[in-house]
Design a protein around this motif. Sequence first.
Motif, mmCIF file in Angstrom:
data_model
loop_
_atom_site.group_PDB
_atom_site.id
_atom_site.type_symbol
_atom_site.label_atom_id
_atom_site.label_comp_id
_atom_site.label_asym_id
_atom_site.label_seq_id
_atom_site.Cartn_x
_atom_site.Cartn_y
_atom_site.Cartn_z
ATOM 1 N N PRO A 100 0.677 -1.256 0.107
ATOM 2 C CA PRO A 100 -0.047 -0.012 0.046
ATOM 3 C C PRO A 100 0.931 1.274 -0.114
ATOM 4 O O PRO A 100 0.529 1.985 -0.546
ATOM 5 N N PHE A 101 1.851 1.394 0.879
ATOM 6 C CA PHE A 101 2.802 2.445 0.643
ATOM 7 C C PHE A 101 3.336 2.730 -0.585
ATOM 8 O O PHE A 101 3.571 3.700 -0.986
ATOM 9 N N HIS A 102 4.010 1.652 -1.293
ATOM 10 C CA HIS A 102 4.654 1.903 -2.605
ATOM 11 C C HIS A 102 3.278 2.411 -3.402
ATOM 12 O O HIS A 102 3.642 3.224 -4.418
ATOM 13 N N GLN A 103 2.257 1.795 -3.486
ATOM 14 C CA GLN A 103 1.013 2.262 -4.553
ATOM 15 C C GLN A 103 0.675 3.615 -3.969
ATOM 16 O O GLN A 103 0.635 4.452 -5.287
ATOM 17 N N GLN A 104 1.019 4.295 -3.039
ATOM 18 C CA GLN A 104 0.611 5.607 -2.587
ATOM 19 C C GLN A 104 1.842 6.587 -3.319
ATOM 20 O O GLN A 104 1.578 7.552 -3.792
ATOM 21 N N ALA A 105 2.892 5.873 -3.256
ATOM 22 C CA ALA A 105 4.076 6.769 -3.736
ATOM 23 C C ALA A 105 3.914 6.775 -5.375
ATOM 24 O O ALA A 105 4.063 7.621 -6.067
ATOM 25 N N ILE A 106 3.610 5.588 -6.052
ATOM 26 C CA ILE A 106 3.286 5.602 -7.572
ATOM 27 C C ILE A 106 2.269 6.465 -7.745
ATOM 28 O O ILE A 106 2.210 7.105 -8.784
ATOM 29 N N SER A 107 1.232 6.690 -7.033
ATOM 30 C CA SER A 107 0.030 7.574 -7.211
ATOM 31 C C SER A 107 0.658 9.061 -7.304
ATOM 32 O O SER A 107 0.228 9.519 -8.298
ATOM 33 N N ALA A 108 1.621 9.377 -6.441
ATOM 34 C CA ALA A 108 1.901 10.809 -6.696
ATOM 35 C C ALA A 108 2.904 11.053 -8.093
ATOM 36 O O ALA A 108 2.737 12.058 -8.432
ATOM 37 N N TRP A 109 3.654 9.999 -8.511
ATOM 38 C CA TRP A 109 4.453 10.154 -9.521
ATOM 39 C C TRP A 109 3.577 9.883 -10.840
ATOM 40 O O TRP A 109 3.959 10.598 -11.886
ATOM 41 N N ARG A 110 2.714 9.249 -10.719
ATOM 42 C CA ARG A 110 1.654 9.120 -11.922
ATOM 43 C C ARG A 110 1.143 10.353 -12.422
ATOM 44 O O ARG A 110 1.166 10.576 -13.901
ATOM 45 N N GLU A 111 0.767 11.070 -11.735
ATOM 46 C CA GLU A 111 0.351 12.380 -12.168
ATOM 47 C C GLU A 111 1.230 13.534 -12.806
ATOM 48 O O GLU A 111 0.863 14.012 -13.524
ATOM 49 N N ILE A 112 2.536 13.245 -12.383
ATOM 50 C CA ILE A 112 3.466 14.069 -12.987
ATOM 51 C C ILE A 112 4.530 13.523 -13.812
ATOM 52 O O ILE A 112 5.318 14.524 -14.189
ATOM 53 N N SER A 113 4.656 12.259 -13.935
ATOM 54 C CA SER A 113 5.809 11.904 -14.637
ATOM 55 C C SER A 113 5.352 10.461 -15.247
ATOM 56 O O SER A 113 4.369 9.957 -15.269
ATOM 57 N N ASP A 114 6.333 10.115 -16.198
ATOM 58 C CA ASP A 114 6.344 8.808 -16.924
ATOM 59 C C ASP A 114 7.758 8.070 -16.387
ATOM 60 O O ASP A 114 8.559 8.684 -15.768
#
Length: 97
Positions: A75-89
């Motif tokens: 779940p914490f990794h998924q939270q981190a990925i959510s933040a990056w998904r919006e701003i990066s590839d």
Amino acid sequence: MIRHYVLFKFKPGVSWDDPRAQEAERTAAKVGGEVPELREWTVGRNKSTRPIAYDFVVVGLLDDMDAVERYLVHPFHQQAISAWREISDWVIADVEE
């Protein structure tokens, strides 16, 4: 052992001045302390100014691909990925050591 590399490239219009980028960086830095499968965890901003360069990297060390799979759904990794998904590839590589 598996060395997990992820390189993030900001989407057009995003830079380190963007609060979303700063929050994504802070969250990424915490992943190593939150995901028990990670034996090592390193994060950092890229210093290169070359046009092909990515903006940010995370590097983790895990026991095997089963541990990688558990890390990916944590779940914490998924939270981190959510933040990056919006701003990066990003691109990844999982390399056996």
